[in-house]
Design an enzyme around this catalytic site. Structure first.
Site, PDB file in Angstrom:
ATOM      1  CB  SER A  77      -1.043   0.623   1.239  1.00  0.00           C
ATOM      2  OG  SER A  77      -1.681  -0.694   0.751  1.00  0.00           O
ATOM      3  CE  LYS A 131      -4.298   2.112  -1.329  1.00  0.00           C
ATOM      4  NZ  LYS A 131      -4.221   1.283   0.063  1.00  0.00           N
ATOM      5  CB  SER A 177      -4.746   1.673   3.696  1.00  0.00           C
ATOM      6  OG  SER A 177      -4.182   1.077   2.971  1.00  0.00           O
TER       7      SER A 177
END
Length: 502
Positions: A150, A153, A338
């Site tokens: 993640s 991102k 997230s």
């Protein structure tokens, strides 16, 4: 901050370590630190998709608001302009050079032993930058492309903000075809807003675009034309390519379409995994049809049926529209929690702005090209998706640190929400259940987590013991004990927070 002659020590109630006034002021004033109350659930087991239970069930604390994400507005009112983000380096650079920078050798002395922790797995990389100068003060295999999970991102956010702008809002609208016989054709046109909500109340309903409001405005416009029955359909043609993420049907992400309500969630959650509909556009339109009926507009589709897809023509006339919060607020919400659905939508907003297809492939190309224009280190990178769920993604610690350094630069205010959206250690978002109260990193580490089976990463900012703002990225692949790997990364960030390192 200008009045401080030198750093002083302040002790928190129930906190056995010391945080300097520099750290507390910078952590609180620059980042909008929110102190959360209540017990925090411990990290749990892993599921088959590779998402840690802590990121599933505690993806956000109820107090995890900061920057633009804390603002609200009255239901039905017009959205306000995006607020100006605080200067992340304000105070730390006034007067310039008050807080000394750590030295390479001193940081290496404390971080090298931690990098040898066997919990970190066979592949590991790390980089620490001085935010004021942008110069590296520590690095190990910093340019290696590893699976980011993640933390990708951060790249998605920076690309979307750069390409579309922090004030950009995503519109969802209704149009009416002017040349139809019988019941007029009304089309619900998706613009790619994953935060569009069909809920009457709950978290984010005061700031998100409302499907109910769109139905009310559409009904009013239809009645002004003397229309009380329509043929309703929906248009998702803005996006192309497969809607299903490569990981397949999964509670961590809804099929990626240009129209969805509440991220296709089948419960009342606003973040973390949840049961998802396989047809987010159809379900959103079905709810929209019911809202229209509640306002006296009937549809040719029976209430128990789902309206079908279509494509609005160039001749269609506008009826009503609602708009998302600004991209800066969506970035904050995505990073704090997230949020995979918002991440994929932002990647497609970058693609649309770059005139690329709004698909997985087009979004990946747009993200890479946008970051390339900023002369960022892209060697070994691959953007297979915007969320980090795809194991084909490759990103270097060097790139993550460079992105955060750009976002912390007062000369790039359009990127500021990349920093203000990062979770605060021990208090918000995906870090709410990490960093015990006696950790020197609690409250002063702000970072994006990355977690897949065998993959752990952490990238963010930290104010060290001398009040210097540093940027870091720690990545590892091949871990076998997720909790131990996670603790090792947290310990590294806390060590930097506790270190003057000169």
């Amino acid at each position: 901050m200008r009045q401080l002659a030198k750093p002083s020590a302040t002790k928190l109630s129930g906190f056995s370590g010391k945080l300097t006034t520099w750290q507390l002021t910078a952590g609180s004033a620059a980042f909008g630190l929110v102190i959360a109350a209540g017990a925090v659930a411990a990290a749990g087991p892993w599921d088959s998709s590779g998402q840690r239970t802590a990121e599933r069930d505690r993806a956000a604390s109820q107090e995890a608001w900061g920057g633009a994400d804390h603002a609200g507005r009255a239901p039905g009112s017009e959205p306000e302009a995006a607020p100006s983000a605080p200067s992340v380096l304000a105070g730390l650079g006034a007067p310039a050079g008050v807080a000394p920078a750590p030295t390479d050798s001193a940081l290496a002395e404390v971080l090298d032993p931690l990098m040898r922790d066997p919990a970190l797995g066979p592949q590991r990389s790390a980089v620490v930058l001085d935010a004021a100068s942008g110069k590296p003060v520590y690095g190990k295999s910093a340019g290696d492309g590893l699976t980011p999970a993640s933390t990708i991102k951060i790249a998605t956010a920076a690309a979307a903000l750069s390409a579309a702008g922090p004030d950009h809002r995503i519109a969802t609208k209704t149009v009416i075809e002017s040349d139809t016989s019988g019941a007029p054709d009304v089309v619900l046109v998706g613009g790619g807003d994953p935060t569009l909500t069909a809920r009457k109340d709950g978290r984010y309903t005061d700031t998100a675009a409302s499907l109910r409001t769109l139905a009310e405005d559409t009904a009013r416009a239809l009645k002004s034309r003397g229309i009380d029955k329509i043929k309703l359909s929906y248009d998702t043609s803005l996006y192309s390519g497969p809607a299903q993420h490569p990981i397949g049907p999964n509670e961590n992400i809804t099929p990626v379409t240009a129209l969805m309500a509440d991220e296709g969630r089948l419960d009342d959650s606003t973040s973390g995994p949840a049961p998802r509909t396989a047809d987010p556009a159809g379900e959103a339109t079905k709810k929209f049809a019911q809202f229209l009926r509640d306002k006296g507009i009937d549809t040719t589709t029976p209430p128990e049926a789902t309206p079908g897809p279509s494509k609005a023509s160039d001749r269609a006339e506008s009826l009503a529209k609602v708009e998302s919060p600004p991209l800066s607020a969506l970035v904050e919400r995505m990073l704090t929690h997230s949020d995979n659905d918002i991440a994929e939508a932002l990647a497609r907003q970058a693609a649309i702005a770059a005139k690329e297809p709004a698909s997985f492939d087009g979004a990946g190309k747009a993200v890479r090209d946008t970051l390339s224009e900023q002369k960022l280190p892209l060697s070994g990178t691959k953007f297979a998706d915007g969320s980090g769920l795809d194991r084909a993604d490759r990103v270097s610690a060097e790139l993550l640190a460079a992105l955060l350094d750009h976002a912390a630069d007062p000369g790039r205010p359009e990127l500021r929400s990349v920093v203000t959206g990062l979770p605060v250690a021990g208090f918000t978002g995906t870090l709410v259940d990490r960093y015990p109260k006696d950790s020197p990193g609690t409250g002063v580490v702000r970072a994006k987590t990355g977690t897949l089976t065998g993959v752990n990463s952490l990238a963010g900012t930290v104010v060290d013991a001398d009040g210097r703002l540093l940027v870091f990225a720690f990545m590892t692949t091949g871990t076998t004990d997720p909790q131990s790997a996670q603790k090792a990364l947290d310990h590294m960030a806390s060590t930097v927070a506790n270190c003057g390192c000169r």
